[in-house]
Scaffold this motif. Structure first.
Motif, PDB file in Angstrom:
ATOM      1  N   PRO A  29      45.637 -99.770  58.473  1.00 28.77           N
ATOM      2  CA  PRO A  29      45.038-100.979  59.013  1.00 28.77           C
ATOM      3  C   PRO A  29      44.798-100.871  60.509  1.00 28.77           C
ATOM      4  N   ALA A  30      43.756-101.512  60.955  1.00 31.00           N
ATOM      5  CA  ALA A  30      43.457-101.537  62.390  1.00 31.00           C
ATOM      6  C   ALA A  30      44.461-102.422  63.095  1.00 31.00           C
ATOM      7  N   VAL A  39      39.193-100.917  66.836  1.00 30.94           N
ATOM      8  CA  VAL A  39      39.829-101.739  67.861  1.00 30.94           C
ATOM      9  C   VAL A  39      38.742-102.574  68.551  1.00 30.94           C
ATOM     10  N   VAL A  40      39.050-103.838  68.810  1.00 31.93           N
ATOM     11  CA  VAL A  40      38.116-104.715  69.517  1.00 31.93           C
ATOM     12  C   VAL A  40      38.773-105.150  70.828  1.00 31.93           C
ATOM     13  N   ILE A  41      38.096-104.854  71.934  1.00 31.22           N
ATOM     14  CA  ILE A  41      38.609-105.183  73.271  1.00 31.22           C
ATOM     15  C   ILE A  41      37.754-106.289  73.865  1.00 31.22           C
ATOM     16  N   GLY A  42      38.408-107.322  74.364  1.00 32.68           N
ATOM     17  CA  GLY A  42      37.697-108.357  75.098  1.00 32.68           C
ATOM     18  C   GLY A  42      37.816-108.096  76.587  1.00 32.68           C
ATOM     19  N   VAL A  61      33.060 -99.922  79.278  1.00 32.68           N
ATOM     20  CA  VAL A  61      32.463-100.011  77.943  1.00 32.68           C
ATOM     21  C   VAL A  61      32.174 -98.614  77.392  1.00 32.68           C
ATOM     22  N   ALA A  62      31.631 -97.735  78.238  1.00 33.05           N
ATOM     23  CA  ALA A  62      31.301 -96.384  77.774  1.00 33.05           C
ATOM     24  C   ALA A  62      32.539 -95.650  77.279  1.00 33.05           C
ATOM     25  N   ARG A  63      33.638 -95.736  78.037  1.00 31.30           N
ATOM     26  CA  ARG A  63      34.858 -95.045  77.626  1.00 31.30           C
ATOM     27  C   ARG A  63      35.463 -95.676  76.373  1.00 31.30           C
ATOM     28  N   LEU A  67      36.008 -93.878  72.534  1.00 29.80           N
ATOM     29  CA  LEU A  67      37.270 -93.875  71.793  1.00 29.80           C
ATOM     30  C   LEU A  67      37.168 -94.626  70.476  1.00 29.80           C
ATOM     31  N   GLY A  68      35.962 -95.086  70.144  1.00 25.33           N
ATOM     32  CA  GLY A  68      35.756 -95.763  68.867  1.00 25.33           C
ATOM     33  C   GLY A  68      36.017 -97.251  68.903  1.00 25.33           C
TER      34      GLY A  68
END
Length: 363
Positions: A29-30, A39-42, A61-63, A67-68
């Motif tokens: 699971p994520a 993974v979702v980053i805000g 954002v690019a990095r 990393l997916g």
């Protein structure tokens, strides 16, 4: 015959159900969601009006995407209420970690509280969030930035009239820069070697504020100012505009910070004296990497040191910075790939542009 077919179908369905159950168990699971979602980053940002913050966003954002991770960015245009609302919106989208470049280091404490209620860790990016149980702080050494500015000008003008222009009073970094400046300047002030002819804070770091502050100081002193200690490049531009109106541009030392392209061009032209280069690529990329580790509840592996925020000692990752003037501009700024030689030296004849020494770009 029908009974045999029915039994066979039941067997097939049972095997399929068992295989599906085994497959579901095998999925990892994520961190903040179900199944194999990324993974979702805000990323809640104060502003994107300045070149510097656009770079932070793009590098981060690019990095993150390398990393997916999926990165959701919102900018509040220096509006506290809007930033709080945007952070709430990011939280409702199921983010796994929240990164905040706060407009107001005090009111942003409510963002940390809201995130923790949803079990989402928070990283303060570049600006410390006060009075909160912050998970991590990532920035440059703010005091050191101010010290570099003050050391540079004091070495060149050990006696004279100094004008100090600080940034937004709501930004904790502005206070750190001023503390660093005074760490260096106070002994000379106490000896009477330098006189502070103005010490003001510029609302929202606005260049127009610095312009007005400088104009007023020039009027009060009858143009007798030797140094303008501006805490960033944008305000340095405003101060230089005021100096130019009195034909003093290039005669008064002016500091800055962020190595914005226009500031680098002014340094080459001789109207701005120095800037402080903060390797944004290192900060932004490392922040994205650490955010992914936090989302996955993994150790990030970066050395930290405690920074008090009024409530706790926040584990902090602080990146070094460099004083830059005309002499090391090519080696540091061009050599690190921050701006190109053609961009910085666009107004310098091609045969007079410095050769960029071999350098290892900032990782």
């Amino acid at each position: 015959m029908r009974i045999g077919i029915r039994a066979t179908l039941i067997s097939i369905l049972a095997v399929a159900a068992l295989a599906g159950a085994m497959l579901g168990c095998s999925k990892k699971p994520a961190p903040g969601g179900a199944g194999d979602l990324p993974v979702v980053i805000g990323f809640s940002m104060d502003t994107l009006r300045e070149e510097r913050w656009q770079r932070d966003r793009d590098l981060f954002v690019a990095r993150g995407e390398e990393l997916g991770a999926k990165v959701l960015v919102q900018a509040a245009n220096s509006d506290d209420a809007l930033q709080n609302s945007q952070a709430d919106n990011l939280l409702t989208q199921g983010i796994d970690v929240l990164v905040v470049a706060a407009h107001n280091g005090k009111t942003a404490a409510s963002i940390v509280e809201a995130a923790h209620k949803m079990n989402v860790p928070v990283i303060a990016y570049d600006r410390l969030i006060q009075d909160s149980d912050l998970d991590l702080y990532m920035s440059f050494d703010g005091e050191r930035v101010g010290e570099l500015q003050a050391e540079y000008v004091l070495q060149r003008v050990p006696k004279g009239n100094y004008l100090l222009i600080a940034g937004a009073p709501t930004d904790n970094n502005a206070h750190l820069f001023r503390k660093g400046q005074l760490n260096v300047l106070q002994p000379a002030i106490d000896r009477g070697d330098i006189k502070i002819v103005g010490d003001q804070w510029a609302r929202e770091w606005l260049p127009i504020e610095a312009l007005q502050i400088t104009e007023n100081a020039l009027t009060r002193t009858h143009n007798r100012i030797d140094v303008v200690v501006s805490s960033n490049d944008g305000m340095a531009g405003g101060a230089i505009q005021a100096l130019a109106e009195q034909k003093l541009a290039g005669k008064v030392l002016v500091t800055g910070q962020d190595a914005e392209l226009t500031a680098c061009q002014r340094i080459v032209a001789g109207t701005q004296t120095m800037t402080v280069y903060k390797p944004l690529a290192r900060l932004a990329r490392t922040a994205a990497e650490v955010a992914v580790h936090l989302a996955r509840k993994e150790p990030h592996g970066q050395p930290t040191r405690p920074v008090p925020n009024g409530k706790i000692d926040v584990p902090s990752i602080l990146v070094d910075c460099v004083a830059v003037d005309r002499d090391n501009m090519a080696a540091v700024i061009v050599g690190d790939g921050f701006h190109t030689r053609d961009e910085i030296y666009r107004d310098v004849p091609a045969d007079q542009r410095p050769v960029v020494p071999a350098a290892t770009p900032t990782p």
